[in-house]
Design an enzyme around this catalytic site. Sequence first.
Site, short mmCIF file in Angstrom:
data_model
loop_
_atom_site.label_atom_id
_atom_site.label_comp_id
_atom_site.label_asym_id
_atom_site.label_seq_id
_atom_site.Cartn_x
_atom_site.Cartn_y
_atom_site.Cartn_z
N GLY A 139 -90.74 25.15 10.40
CA GLY A 139 -91.75 26.02 9.83
C GLY A 139 -92.13 25.53 8.44
O GLY A 139 -91.25 25.22 7.63
N HIS A 362 -35.07 1.32 14.06
CA HIS A 362 -36.05 0.97 15.08
C HIS A 362 -35.59 1.39 16.47
O HIS A 362 -34.40 1.50 16.76
CB HIS A 362 -36.36 -0.54 15.09
CG HIS A 362 -35.21 -1.41 14.72
ND1 HIS A 362 -35.36 -2.59 14.05
CD2 HIS A 362 -33.88 -1.26 14.90
CE1 HIS A 362 -34.18 -3.15 13.84
NE2 HIS A 362 -33.27 -2.36 14.37
#
Length: 461
Positions: A139, A362
Amino acid sequence: MEKYVVVLAAGKGTRMKSKLYKVLHQVCGKAMVEHVVDAARAVKPSKIVTIVGHGAEDVEKVLAGKSEFVMQEEQLGTGHAVMQAEGQLAALEGATLVVTGDTPLFTSETFEKLFAYHEEEGNAATVLTAEAPDPFGYGRIIRDDQGNVLRIVEQKDGKPEELKVKEINTGVFCFDNQDLWAALKQVGNDNSQGEYYLTDVLEILRKAGKKVGAYKMPDFSESLGVNDRIALAEATRIMQRRINEGHMRDGVTFIDPATAYIDADVEIGNDTVIEGGVTIKVHTVIGSDCLITSGSRIVDSQIGNGVTVTSSTIEESIMEDNTDIGPNSHLRPKSLIKRGAHLGNFVEVKKAEIGENTKVGHLTYVGDATLGKDINVGCGVIFSNFDGVKKFHTTVGDKSFIGAGSTLVSPINVADHAFIAADSTITKDVGKYEMAIARGRQVNKKDYWHKLPLSEDEEWK
C-alpha cells in the site's frame, strides 16, 4: 501518555503449508510472535493484548506471562481483529500501537520512536511507513503538499502516478485510543472481501477533522512480513546478521558471520572467537576468551571462561572455566565438566560429572557417573550403566587411573588412588590404593604356528 499494544496473531497462514501455526515458526530460536511481543514489552506498555485464532492454545503457551489474549473466532479482517480487544482497551486513555505477529524484525527502538512521534505531533493516528526499493504489492502512502497523509492506496487500486510512490505502509499503526474505538464503530465491510479493514479508520478520522500522520522509519527491512518459507528464510538471515553484529560490537570475534547461527537469547563474552559453521541455540551462555571451532553445536548450555570446543556437540550441560572438548565429542544433557578437565576425541558423556583436571582422552563413553579430580581415563573405556531395564550409577574417586579398554559395570564405587589395569571388566568395588585386574590370563603356546592351516603357505613361513 499510557501505552498499549495490540498484536494481531489470528491468521492461519496457509501459504506456509505447515501444520504449525504461522506466527509460531521460529526466527533465530524464537517464535515470530514472541519477537514482536518482546520488542513491544521493551517500550513498557501498560497492557499488551494478543488477538489469537488458529492454534490459540499454542500461542498462549509461548507468550504466557507476556500478554493478555482475546479470541477472534472468525477472521473477518484486521479491523475486526482489533475490535476483539474492545473489552480490554476501549475505556482507557492513551495511545495504542497495532502490529501483526508475523513481522519479527521490528525493534523496540522503532516502536519507541513511533509512540514519541505520535505524541509530539498530536496525531489521532500515525502510520509507520518506510521507503521500499521495490514497492510493488505494498500500500502506497499518499500525502498532500504539506506532507499530511491523505490515504493509503493499494497496489490494485492505484493510479499510475500513485504507484510511482515508494513510501509504503508497513502495517503498523499508532492511534489515540479513544479515537480508535470511536472510528472502529464506523468501519464497514462493504468491499470485495466482505472484511473490516483497519486502514479504513484513517479515512474516518481524517474526515472527522482529526490529524493523521506518518512516521517514516529508516530501515525498510524491519517491515518484512512472513507469509511463506522464502520470507521466513529472509527474516532469519536479517535477524542473524543483526544478532551477530551485536555480539561483534560487544567484543566477540566471528571468523565468518554469515555461517554462524546464533539464537536471539544467546550470551557470549568478549574476546571469544566463533568460527564459521557453528550453531549456538536457546539460552546458551558462553564466557570470555573461548574458542568455538567449525562444526560445533551448543544447545541451552553454560560455557565458562577460557573454554575450547572443537567440532563437538554440547546439549543442556555445563563446562566450567579452562576446560576443553573435542574434536567430535558429545556432551549429552545434564553433564557437568569441572574446571580444567579435558575431553578428547570421540568422547561421549551423559548425565555425568567430570571432576577438576580429570582427563578423558578418547573413544570413551561415560554415562550416569561421577568422576573425581585428577583422574586419568584411558582410551576405549566404557561405563556400562544399563541392564536393559534400569540405569545405574558409578563413582570414581580422586587421582585414580582407569586403563585403556576397561569396562566398568555399574553400579560400582572406585575409591581414591585406585588403579584399574587395561582391558579389565570391573564388576565389584575397588578400594583405596588397590589395583584391580579382571581379564583372562595370557597363554603363549610354543610352536603352535605349525598347527595352523596356513603353515604350509610359503608366504606365511
